[in-house]
Enzyme design. Structure first.
Site, mmCIF file in Angstrom:
data_model
loop_
_atom_site.group_PDB
_atom_site.id
_atom_site.type_symbol
_atom_site.label_atom_id
_atom_site.label_comp_id
_atom_site.label_asym_id
_atom_site.label_seq_id
_atom_site.Cartn_x
_atom_site.Cartn_y
_atom_site.Cartn_z
ATOM 1 N N HIS A 81 -9.471 53.469 -39.070
ATOM 2 C CA HIS A 81 -10.363 52.179 -39.094
ATOM 3 C C HIS A 81 -9.571 50.817 -39.054
ATOM 4 O O HIS A 81 -9.797 49.837 -38.908
ATOM 5 C CB HIS A 81 -11.790 52.140 -39.799
ATOM 6 C CG HIS A 81 -11.630 51.715 -41.427
ATOM 7 N ND1 HIS A 81 -11.273 52.683 -42.288
ATOM 8 C CD2 HIS A 81 -11.400 50.537 -41.729
ATOM 9 C CE1 HIS A 81 -11.134 51.967 -43.486
ATOM 10 N NE2 HIS A 81 -11.159 50.701 -43.258
ATOM 11 N N ASP A 218 -9.739 59.637 -41.820
ATOM 12 C CA ASP A 218 -9.480 58.514 -41.691
ATOM 13 C C ASP A 218 -8.133 57.940 -41.894
ATOM 14 O O ASP A 218 -7.800 56.948 -42.918
ATOM 15 C CB ASP A 218 -10.641 57.643 -42.555
ATOM 16 C CG ASP A 218 -10.607 56.065 -41.931
ATOM 17 O OD1 ASP A 218 -10.107 55.717 -40.986
ATOM 18 O OD2 ASP A 218 -11.538 55.531 -42.591
ATOM 19 N N SER A 649 -8.651 49.342 -48.220
ATOM 20 C CA SER A 649 -8.535 50.206 -46.975
ATOM 21 C C SER A 649 -7.134 50.511 -46.610
ATOM 22 O O SER A 649 -6.483 49.606 -46.133
ATOM 23 C CB SER A 649 -9.304 49.979 -45.765
ATOM 24 O OG SER A 649 -10.801 50.036 -45.706
#
Lengths: 712, 712
Positions: A81, A218, A649
């Site tokens: 992402h 991810d 992230s």
């Protein structure tokens, strides 16, 4: 069973600011944490020590997110992402890499990730004395803040010394008690190496976002390139892979429940030291309105996306971050209420007030501190709806209106005497904005833009009289309807052309004032109220910042133990064990998910489509070396007790030896209020297991050469 | 961790019919089960042995559900949802006992539960030889089946011998391989003693129905009364509490995870030995249509219920069972697909066919058995929609149309020669129907009835030409619209009067044929097609029954181990440990829920309203002796591995010593396909913990005298 008891007991305790394992610590605070006692099996100085190459040098700041160097040739891992924007942009040029994934079979095939900027930490230093020298005497909060900002810019410029690949960032800690310099090397040539298909990298999509159990692969492999002479540089075919001084070794021992882990990354923002007044404002004003506005726009984009696959691709990025934001706000709202955060803060403030009142000096200095907070937030709530719309006009009203406002705002700042300018204005930033403009156009589609602008104008039109945005009155007066204005504006603007928009950035305010372009005119009409708003916001922030600084001062005096500063996009370390949690009575979430769980979730409908190849690997149990003996399956994602937030992230998750065991990519829904308050019993980081990364890379994508580069 | 491995491994095994702990065993099969080895700490003969008073005599058949005797004075425990109908009927007379609960402070205050019939097992005996004597030679399935039914009725009547409080039921086992006689004493005077408020007894309502974790206090205390001379009797103020020969002792040792438990009750229906053809029919025809029809009616009732609280109360019972049914069908559908039940059955049938083909005798007898199943189910699917609507007209088209059809159908049967009548027709049943008619009117409201009839007529009107219900053509021809017909019918019927309806049951077919009543006319119009349908169904059932009998025969020959018969509303025993389960990857459900969890679920909106008194007990931790030391809280519900289904509601859950530890009230969602196939890893019974029952009784309701009666 014991888990339940623990949960109840902890909830019944009156929890204070700091508990075991809480904290996003500055790297220069690691000595205070006794990490060896907690399970670290390496020298803490090998994580970070000034002047020495250490693990921290292998952690990458990638745009607003994090990444990590994993090879001697600049290979980095981050989240799918995080790479999403690059993949999306590459996909608009033909092949749909979002759906199909992307794999460069050779270095030559590695595709640029345009707009991606990687920064690697070179140095970190306390510069408080230099920043505050001579400024400490200024009483007026706004003047003081501006002086600080200017001083910071001066120091930053001095350190950058004209080198375009050096970034100096001075960050305020504890609301201005400390200032710390972070010096980075900057790389603007980042390329895509291996992006798994969306059906792996974004499996579960927005439905599973924030949720556990999670089955998202991810991750993405990118590579940092540098100029042949070793400098950070923009994309050029001449560039060569970056040769880092330090990269992270992949763990080869299996990770298990209870193992000590730590995460280094760039957490964005937290409000751990906020008052009940800030909580009340968020709970009663900010979150409810943001949820409503975002929700309306998401529905609008969904409708438009149904018209064609092209429009859907254009809308998906915006829709994704709006969804992410909205789910975040909703979770915060629910969590605040569930945890009675407001009540808890109020109770704590009563005790704090008692502490303050118990000492004359403290009382003199901090006696009316809480009352001042109350007054500031009361004022702030009064015209909040108007402010919300005006402040977010640039990104909620469509691409072209936002760009027009950027152009007009730039010219306005330039026209001012230097010391009246917005402190964040600089020609350097303008130049970057111009260069990056083309990326903004990639998600532009007239259908989407028009719908967003119409919605925003109707919202503004419907504001109560005392919150009117007067600058836009001409639209409602001169045009028969909002629709008519919007159609007229898009038919008559030239701003849909990137080059034209870029050229306008060079124009003076006078020149722009003569422009006939409907969007430049609209920007001009909004400018006076925007400037007034900006000024008010700056003043409010300055006042609040001063109050917050005092608040933390008095908290420190009261609590007498180490405090970590709120997250502010600077590099931090957090640690904790691999551990499940109980989301509610009689339910226990295990800390590992498995490939079996991926299959279990499959519905055949987006976002739960499993690629045929992956199903085959599962059917034939072709797991290679990536099966975990305890699980009897390939691990997919895992939980640990680390304290992370947005910005983390893509952060590396290390085992006790400092080897890579995973990549952080989310927090759990039950602890969304973590930005306000860390709840050790339920707050978990969600990480993709490095074994799933390698299983997909080797078995699914057949990219053995990547494994080889990783030393496997 | 091990749990996950277990789950995966079990799913990968090719599971056969029978696994550890599976089974709803006949009480005369207990010797085959080695219960002592599995944890039973009492003499198996004290659970059941012919001619001896044992635990089984304390288990009560209560309407379609189960209950248990817990005192020397006829006090029984069952589920709140089993007592629901009685509470609802009592509530239409003024006080809202549904919402407020009901507590009789003295015997005199105990309110009748009209319509409730309690039956206590006196004797159980294999009567196969008597039933089949001389019938075995009949080849035609329909003739054979009718002969069996007639023989059964003869034997039953002979045993009942005119005593109105004795019921003899002969039940077919293994599709007619065996016939077992169950002799009961019948009590029609059942009274309400303590019903908790709905916010406890139905906490979580339809949202939590079938779900774990569960926090429903799904229990009620009732009492059985008998005539002063010790016979089962209808309600009379002269009646006295029933004095049972055996009742169940309440367990005083805490129940824990892993403990051996067993359940005795009256499971309704299972299809454990069904073929892939039956599964395919259910998955592709029956469940999807039933979900659609029920869903539509539920929505309709919800809308009507909003008009007034009176209408809402009238609608709630119907809505509840429709919801229950719909959720059941949905869960079955999902589960069948998830478990690939169809594929598994098909595979097994291939193996069975091989087994059959391997032996000439078997091949001769069973060689085309599966092909015959296929042909029967193919025929059955052809006009299924028409059949579904016509068969369910009596209870999906409103109260009055259903009653009219009952009246007309009775007269039609009476008019036939005795040997052509529907075998389930008897004057005894007619008499009961007439007596029970008043209960059906209690949920009657013209608004609801009209809406249901309109919907049904519109559905019938929309049937494809080849599925037309011709009898109703006159409505669509003679009236301008369905609305017009319905309004006309309700304006001109006298059937809204109970006494009138009862009187029509005495009329002959000729008399009814002269009736002007619009609903009697409609019933008459439907009768020919209904009779044809009934005849076809009877034939189909007879043929299928014969095939099913052969199927089980050959399965037994193949598998060579004990088989329990499918559930058929007769008394059964099932056993298993207290145990959690994993509903999906990385999630573990603990086997106990707690009072804390009740509070956690509270939203303040139905069905998650917590009574103020209960909150206070929680706040002050006023748990008395009902706190579990392991949980540090009051246990509310628990899971065990027992194999139950609808009809088991209210069944006693025993510990290893045969003491009462809970009351079964539900199965878990993940195992809804349990009626088709027992899945040991995920199938659990959901039971209310006896400690929650007693905590609520003592601390919430203050009914210490009930505890005293229980011997506590």
């Amino acid at each position: 069973m014991k888990r339940i008891v623990l949960f109840v007991v902890v909830l019944l305790l009156n929890l204070q600011f700091l508990r075991a394992d809480e904290g996003m610590w500055l790297l220069n605070q690691l000595d205070q944490l006794n990490l060896k006692d907690k399970g670290l099996q390496m020298d803490v100085n090998d994580i970070y020590s000034p002047g020495k190459i250490s693990l921290a040098n292998a952690v990458v700041n990638l745009g607003g997110a994090s990444a990590e160097l994993v090879s001697a040739e600049g290979l980095i891992l981050t989240n799918h992402h995080v790479a999403f924007g690059a993949v999306q942009r590459a996909s608009t040029r033909g092949t749909d890499y979002l759906t199909n994934g992307f794999l460069a079979k050779t270095r030559d095939e590695e595709l640029p990730a345009p707009g991606y900027v990687a920064r690697i930490l070179l140095e970190m230093k306390d510069v408080t004395d230099r920043v505050l020298k001579g400024i400490d005497g200024i009483d007026d909060p706004l003047k003081r803040q501006r002086a600080v900002k200017k001083r910071i810019e001066q120091i930053e410029e001095e350190i950058e010394n004209g080198r375009s690949d050096i970034d100096a960032d001075i960050a305020s800690m504890y609301s201005g008690q400390k200032y710390i310099l972070f010096k980075y090397q900057r790389f603007e040539d980042v390329r895509m190496v291996f992006i798994p298909p969306r059906s792996i990298g974004n499996y579960g999509g927005d439905i599973d976002n924030w949720m556990w159990p999670r089955h998202t692969g991810d991750f993405s492999f990118l590579r940092i390139y540098m100029s042949p002479d070793g400098k950070g540089a923009k994309y050029s075919p001449e560039n060569i892979p970056f040769k880092p001084k330090r990269w992270i070794k992949i763990a080869r021992e299996p990770l298990s429940e209870g193992d000590f882990t730590f995460i280094i990354g760039f957490p964005g923002r937290t409000n751990r030291y906020s008052t009940s007044y800030a909580v009340s404002f968020a709970q009663n004003y900010y979150y409810p309105l943001a949820v409503k506005e975002f929700g309306e726009i998401i529905n609008l984009l969904d409708e438009i996306g149904k018209e064609s696959p092209q429009l859907a691709i254009k809308a998906v990025g915006t829709s994704k971050w709006l969804n992410n934001g909205m789910k975040n706000y909703q979770g915060n709202l629910e969590g605040m209420k569930r945890l009675n955060l407001l009540g808890e803060k109020q109770k704590q403030e009563q005790e704090l007030q008692k502490f303050i009142n118990s000492d004359n000096d403290l009382k003199k200095k901090y006696g009316d501190l809480l009352a001042k907070f109350e007054s500031e937030y009361r004022k702030s709530a009064q015209t909040f709806e108007r402010r919300f719309l005006l402040e977010r006009f640039n990104y909620l009203a469509g691409t072209i209106p936002g760009i027009a406002r950027g152009i007009y705002g730039t010219a306005s700042e330039r026209a001012k005497p230097e010391d009246e300018r917005n402190p964040s204005f600089s020609e350097k930033n303008v130049k970057r904005t111009i260069q990056r403009l083309k990326y903004r156009y990639m998600s532009y589609a007239p259908e989407i833009d028009k719908a967003l602008l119409k919605r925003m104008l109707l919202r503004i039109k419907a504001l109560p009289e005392d919150q009117r945005i007067k600058g836009l009155d001409y639209i409602f007066k001169d045009f028969a309807s909002v629709d008519e204005f919007v159609d007229y504006a898009y038919a008559n603007t030239k701003l849909t052309d990137v080059a034209y928009a870029q050229s306008l950035y060079e124009k003076s305010l006078d020149e722009l004032n003569k422009s006939d372009d409907p969007f430049i005119k609209m920007a001009r009409a909004l400018q006076p109220e925007t400037e007034k708003l900006n000024k008010e916001r700056e003043e409010r922030r300055a006042v609040l910042n001063e109050l917050e600084k005092q608040y933390i001062e008095v908290l420190m005096a009261w609590k007498k133990r180490p405090f970590y500063p709120d997250a502010n996009r600077t590099i931090r370390l957090t640690y904790g064990k691999v551990s499940g949690y109980s989301p509610r009575d009689a339910v226990w979430y295990e800390p590992f998910t498995t490939l079996h769980g991926v299959m279990e979730k499959e519905t055949g409908k987006f976002p739960f489509i499993v690629p045929e190849k992956l199903k085959e690997l599962y059917r034939t149990r072709d797991y290679g070396q990536w099966v975990d003996q305890n699980l009897g399956d390939v691990p997919v994602a895992f939980l640990n007790e680390c304290d992370i937030t947005g910005g983390n992230s893509g952060s590396p998750v290390f085992n006790a030896k400092g080897e890579l065991v995973g990549i952080a990519f989310d927090g759990n829904w039950e602890a969304l209020t973590g930005d306000w308050k860390f709840e050790p019993v339920i707050q978990r980081a969600i990480n993709v297991d490095i074994r799933y990364v390698l299983f997909i890379t080797e078995k699914f994508a057949g990219a053995d050469y990547i494994l080889k580069e990783l030393g496997i």
